[in-house]
Design a protein around this motif. Structure first.
Motif, PDB file in Angstrom:
ATOM      1  N   MET A 130       0.836  -1.202   0.000  1.00  0.00           N
ATOM      2  CA  MET A 130       0.000   0.000   0.000  1.00  0.00           C
ATOM      3  C   MET A 130       0.870   1.250   0.000  1.00  0.00           C
ATOM      4  N   ARG A 131       0.334   2.289  -0.573  1.00  0.00           N
ATOM      5  CA  ARG A 131       1.079   3.537  -0.723  1.00  0.00           C
ATOM      6  C   ARG A 131       0.550   4.585   0.254  1.00  0.00           C
ATOM      7  N   PRO A 132       1.408   5.117   1.152  1.00  0.00           N
ATOM      8  CA  PRO A 132       0.945   6.161   2.068  1.00  0.00           C
ATOM      9  C   PRO A 132       0.745   7.483   1.340  1.00  0.00           C
ATOM     10  N   LEU A 133      -0.364   8.175   1.658  1.00  0.00           N
ATOM     11  CA  LEU A 133      -0.692   9.431   0.997  1.00  0.00           C
ATOM     12  C   LEU A 133      -0.823  10.596   1.963  1.00  0.00           C
ATOM     13  N   ALA A 134      -1.277  10.311   3.176  1.00  0.00           N
ATOM     14  CA  ALA A 134      -1.482  11.315   4.222  1.00  0.00           C
ATOM     15  C   ALA A 134      -1.546  10.543   5.532  1.00  0.00           C
ATOM     16  N   PRO A 135      -1.461  11.213   6.670  1.00  0.00           N
ATOM     17  CA  PRO A 135      -1.530  10.483   7.938  1.00  0.00           C
ATOM     18  C   PRO A 135      -2.765   9.581   8.016  1.00  0.00           C
ATOM     19  N   VAL A 146      -3.842   7.466   5.874  1.00  0.00           N
ATOM     20  CA  VAL A 146      -4.511   7.251   4.586  1.00  0.00           C
ATOM     21  C   VAL A 146      -3.555   6.549   3.628  1.00  0.00           C
ATOM     22  N   PHE A 147      -3.991   5.405   3.098  1.00  0.00           N
ATOM     23  CA  PHE A 147      -3.168   4.605   2.193  1.00  0.00           C
ATOM     24  C   PHE A 147      -3.980   4.242   0.954  1.00  0.00           C
ATOM     25  N   GLN A 148      -3.296   4.203  -0.185  1.00  0.00           N
ATOM     26  CA  GLN A 148      -3.909   3.749  -1.427  1.00  0.00           C
ATOM     27  C   GLN A 148      -3.480   2.312  -1.685  1.00  0.00           C
ATOM     28  N   LEU A 149      -4.463   1.425  -1.897  1.00  0.00           N
ATOM     29  CA  LEU A 149      -4.127   0.065  -2.248  1.00  0.00           C
ATOM     30  C   LEU A 149      -3.560   0.027  -3.656  1.00  0.00           C
TER      31      LEU A 149
END
Length: 209
Positions: free
Chosen positions: A1-6, A8-11
């Protein structure tokens, strides 16, 4: 998963950014198509999970919801006016011949909705916004303190930032109003159902005029 904000992650998707799902704290937001089931499940294993939220009742957003909710024993939450569409796997369609033909395609497995979300509800530190148009019960998630917006399909970002295609949109005028409402928030980070994240507070406002 990619972290985007505290929190919040994008699969990770295949291809990347085409059909997005997010993990917000311990809540899965959207679940792609039925074909995404194994990929989503693999990324969620070992994560702390409490619920699954669907932004709207289209088969590329609740496609794997039944499988994921069953595997991880999660309650499913969705906008109140999209509950029946998810529970019967019969999404509301746009007017016209092509949308009617598309409605006869094989749909995802239905799944009971535990909670109907409404304007002002809280989900993992985000506020639920009622933004109908693309579907009758479409919702967005807004975190005011750092300007993070999960907009579902109110906007697309594929070839560029745009509204969703008319032939996939239940009421395009209502969706246009929802676009204006979200643009007026001037989000610092926009997370789309389709497309890469956007970090430009004025991009959406320039689009809606």
């Amino acid at each position: 998963m990619r972290p985007l904000a505290p929190g919040v992650f994008q699969l990770l998707g295949r291809p990347p950014h085409m059909i997005n799902a997010y993990l917000v704290e311990d809540v899965l937001v959207d679940a792609g198509t039925p074909a995404a089931r194994r990929r989503i499940s693999r990324q969620l294993r070992g994560q702390r999970l409490s619920a699954h939220v669907v932004t709207h009742a289209h088969p590329d957003h609740f496609g794997s919801s039944h499988a994921v909710c069953d595997e991880f024993d999660l309650p499913l939450w969705a906008g109140q006016r999209d509950i029946q569409a998810i529970e019967t796997a019969t999404p509301a369609t746009a007017p016209g011949r092509l949308p009617k033909l598309l409605s006869h395609m094989k749909m995802p497995d239905p799944h009971p909705v535990t909670k109907g979300l409404k304007e002002g509800d809280e989900v993992a530190g985000f506020t639920v916004l009622d933004v109908p148009g693309h579907s009758p019960g479409h919702i967005a998630l807004w975190r005011d303190h750092d300007g993070v917006l999960i907009c579902g399909d109110v906007f697309f970002r594929l070839l560029g930032v745009s509204g969703p295609p008319d032939f996939l949109t239940w009421d395009r005028e209502q969706n246009r109003e929802s676009m204006r409402r979200l643009a007026d928030l001037r989000p610092k980070l926009v997370l789309f159902g389709h497309g890469r994240p956007l970090r430009d507070p004025d991009r959406l406002r320039r689009l809606v005029g």
